[in-house]
Design a protein around this motif. Sequence first.
Motif, PDB file in Angstrom:
ATOM      1  N   VAL A  90      51.606  64.408 -24.943  1.00 41.20           N
ATOM      2  CA  VAL A  90      51.890  65.793 -25.334  1.00 41.20           C
ATOM      3  C   VAL A  90      52.442  66.530 -24.115  1.00 41.20           C
ATOM      4  N   PRO A  91      53.761  66.734 -24.049  1.00 42.52           N
ATOM      5  CA  PRO A  91      54.334  67.443 -22.899  1.00 42.52           C
ATOM      6  C   PRO A  91      54.138  68.944 -22.995  1.00 42.52           C
ATOM      7  N   THR A  92      53.845  69.583 -21.860  1.00 46.66           N
ATOM      8  CA  THR A  92      53.726  71.032 -21.771  1.00 46.66           C
ATOM      9  C   THR A  92      54.637  71.514 -20.646  1.00 46.66           C
ATOM     10  N   TYR A  93      54.543  72.794 -20.294  1.00 43.79           N
ATOM     11  CA  TYR A  93      55.362  73.343 -19.218  1.00 43.79           C
ATOM     12  C   TYR A  93      55.214  72.561 -17.916  1.00 43.79           C
ATOM     13  N   ARG A  94      53.975  72.298 -17.530  1.00 43.13           N
ATOM     14  CA  ARG A  94      53.738  71.799 -16.173  1.00 43.13           C
ATOM     15  C   ARG A  94      52.876  70.547 -16.114  1.00 43.13           C
ATOM     16  N   SER A  95      52.523  70.003 -17.264  1.00 39.88           N
ATOM     17  CA  SER A  95      51.684  68.809 -17.277  1.00 39.88           C
ATOM     18  C   SER A  95      51.938  67.995 -18.534  1.00 39.88           C
ATOM     19  N   LEU A  96      51.536  66.735 -18.465  1.00 34.03           N
ATOM     20  CA  LEU A  96      51.628  65.843 -19.612  1.00 34.03           C
ATOM     21  C   LEU A  96      50.223  65.371 -19.968  1.00 34.03           C
ATOM     22  N   LEU A  97      49.822  65.617 -21.215  1.00 27.93           N
ATOM     23  CA  LEU A  97      48.538  65.136 -21.701  1.00 27.93           C
ATOM     24  C   LEU A  97      48.749  63.750 -22.292  1.00 27.93           C
ATOM     25  N   VAL A  98      48.033  62.779 -21.760  1.00 29.62           N
ATOM     26  CA  VAL A  98      48.186  61.388 -22.185  1.00 29.62           C
ATOM     27  C   VAL A  98      46.892  60.927 -22.860  1.00 29.62           C
ATOM     28  N   HIS A  99      46.946  60.713 -24.153  1.00 30.25           N
ATOM     29  CA  HIS A  99      45.799  60.195 -24.903  1.00 30.25           C
ATOM     30  C   HIS A  99      45.807  58.664 -24.816  1.00 30.25           C
ATOM     31  N   TYR A 100      44.625  58.074 -24.684  1.00 29.34           N
ATOM     32  CA  TYR A 100      44.551  56.619 -24.583  1.00 29.34           C
ATOM     33  C   TYR A 100      43.282  56.090 -25.244  1.00 29.34           C
ATOM     34  N   ASP A 101      43.301  54.794 -25.514  1.00 29.37           N
ATOM     35  CA  ASP A 101      42.149  54.109 -26.098  1.00 29.37           C
ATOM     36  C   ASP A 101      41.331  53.518 -24.957  1.00 29.37           C
ATOM     37  N   PRO A 102      40.142  54.065 -24.657  1.00 32.51           N
ATOM     38  CA  PRO A 102      39.362  53.591 -23.520  1.00 32.51           C
ATOM     39  C   PRO A 102      38.845  52.166 -23.684  1.00 32.51           C
ATOM     40  N   VAL A 103      38.911  51.623 -24.884  1.00 31.48           N
ATOM     41  CA  VAL A 103      38.532  50.221 -25.086  1.00 31.48           C
ATOM     42  C   VAL A 103      39.604  49.298 -24.506  1.00 31.48           C
ATOM     43  N   GLN A 104      40.867  49.770 -24.540  1.00 26.84           N
ATOM     44  CA  GLN A 104      41.979  48.955 -24.058  1.00 26.84           C
ATOM     45  C   GLN A 104      42.288  49.154 -22.579  1.00 26.84           C
ATOM     46  N   ILE A 105      42.054  50.351 -22.067  1.00 22.31           N
ATOM     47  CA  ILE A 105      42.392  50.631 -20.670  1.00 22.31           C
ATOM     48  C   ILE A 105      41.481  51.737 -20.150  1.00 22.31           C
ATOM     49  N   GLY A 106      41.118  51.659 -18.878  1.00 13.97           N
ATOM     50  CA  GLY A 106      40.243  52.650 -18.282  1.00 13.97           C
ATOM     51  C   GLY A 106      41.009  53.750 -17.565  1.00 13.97           C
ATOM     52  N   PHE A 107      40.279  54.794 -17.193  1.00 16.77           N
ATOM     53  CA  PHE A 107      40.893  55.950 -16.538  1.00 16.77           C
ATOM     54  C   PHE A 107      41.604  55.550 -15.245  1.00 16.77           C
ATOM     55  N   ALA A 108      40.933  54.774 -14.396  1.00 19.88           N
ATOM     56  CA  ALA A 108      41.495  54.432 -13.087  1.00 19.88           C
ATOM     57  C   ALA A 108      42.762  53.592 -13.228  1.00 19.88           C
ATOM     58  N   GLU A 109      42.701  52.576 -14.087  1.00 20.17           N
ATOM     59  CA  GLU A 109      43.868  51.704 -14.261  1.00 20.17           C
ATOM     60  C   GLU A 109      45.044  52.471 -14.852  1.00 20.17           C
ATOM     61  N   LEU A 110      44.780  53.279 -15.871  1.00 20.95           N
ATOM     62  CA  LEU A 110      45.857  54.062 -16.469  1.00 20.95           C
ATOM     63  C   LEU A 110      46.405  55.070 -15.470  1.00 20.95           C
ATOM     64  N   GLY A 111      45.524  55.688 -14.704  1.00 23.16           N
ATOM     65  CA  GLY A 111      45.967  56.656 -13.710  1.00 23.16           C
ATOM     66  C   GLY A 111      46.929  56.048 -12.708  1.00 23.16           C
ATOM     67  N   GLU A 112      46.657  54.826 -12.258  1.00 18.47           N
ATOM     68  CA  GLU A 112      47.543  54.147 -11.307  1.00 18.47           C
ATOM     69  C   GLU A 112      48.929  53.941 -11.912  1.00 18.47           C
ATOM     70  N   GLN A 113      48.950  53.515 -13.171  1.00 23.49           N
ATOM     71  CA  GLN A 113      50.238  53.280 -13.825  1.00 23.49           C
ATOM     72  C   GLN A 113      51.010  54.582 -14.014  1.00 23.49           C
ATOM     73  N   LEU A 114      50.305  55.638 -14.371  1.00 24.33           N
ATOM     74  CA  LEU A 114      50.971  56.922 -14.574  1.00 24.33           C
ATOM     75  C   LEU A 114      51.517  57.473 -13.263  1.00 24.33           C
ATOM     76  N   LEU A 115      50.757  57.318 -12.171  1.00 23.71           N
ATOM     77  CA  LEU A 115      51.237  57.777 -10.871  1.00 23.71           C
ATOM     78  C   LEU A 115      52.492  57.021 -10.457  1.00 23.71           C
ATOM     79  N   ALA A 116      52.512  55.725 -10.715  1.00 25.47           N
ATOM     80  CA  ALA A 116      53.695  54.928 -10.366  1.00 25.47           C
ATOM     81  C   ALA A 116      54.913  55.393 -11.163  1.00 25.47           C
ATOM     82  N   LEU A 117      54.730  55.640 -12.449  1.00 28.32           N
ATOM     83  CA  LEU A 117      55.843  56.116 -13.279  1.00 28.32           C
ATOM     84  C   LEU A 117      56.293  57.509 -12.843  1.00 28.32           C
ATOM     85  N   ALA A 118      55.339  58.343 -12.453  1.00 27.02           N
ATOM     86  CA  ALA A 118      55.662  59.719 -12.068  1.00 27.02           C
ATOM     87  C   ALA A 118      56.425  59.787 -10.746  1.00 27.02           C
TER      88      ALA A 118
END
Length: 243
Positions: A53-81
Amino acid sequence: MAAPLSPPRLLPSGDSAITVEFSRNIDDDANRRVLALDRAIAGSPVTGVTETVPTYRSLLVHYDPVQIGFAELGEQLLALAQRPIPSAAKTRRWRIPVVYGGEHGIDLEDVAKALDTTPDDIVARHVAGDYRVAMIGFTPGWSYLSGLAPSLQMPRRQNPRLLTPAGTISIGGVQTGVQCLAGPSGWHLLGQTAVRTYHLHREPTFLLEPGDHITFTPVDAKTFKEQDRAAEAGEFVAELMAS
């Protein structure tokens, strides 16, 4: 060589979403990074991500915690960003007709008084702007636009209205916007457009997208009524201009 991009902040939003925050202020550069990350995720799906969900200054990323955890997803998002923002191959530009003032823009005269000018001058300033759709939200089709001239910026109303008309074109703070459906608003109502930025029985359902550019053109009340009938039947009414 371009300077490296500053990393965004990663903020947990409950147990199944991450807010990727690029700025704490309304900022076009930050918004471009938001939309670039949103496109990057769409182009290279990340395991476990269910919605963005894109907003003015941030992107809200919904995820399935059974498939991926906060730390792992965060690393991938930082790399893409951190990827360079690609230049847009094509920018859509829309011209949206607006009937200003009177029953269609009940705050126009008060805005003119507050800014020590005339209603005609307020309209001239507003139609002179080149606006950019920063985000869609609040109600279906509500389009938040950046690019409002500093000479039109003013605080929102102290007492928001519980109901404002569909199609309202308004200003509030540093923004202007296109309101599709009737609803509450604390912004100042300058005019009204027949354009349906959201129409359930039309393809596409949503007319505008983040990143689109908008200009406004004034029309009279008679033209507005004709355009309103056409828009209700599913016509765009807004003019898609050559980019």
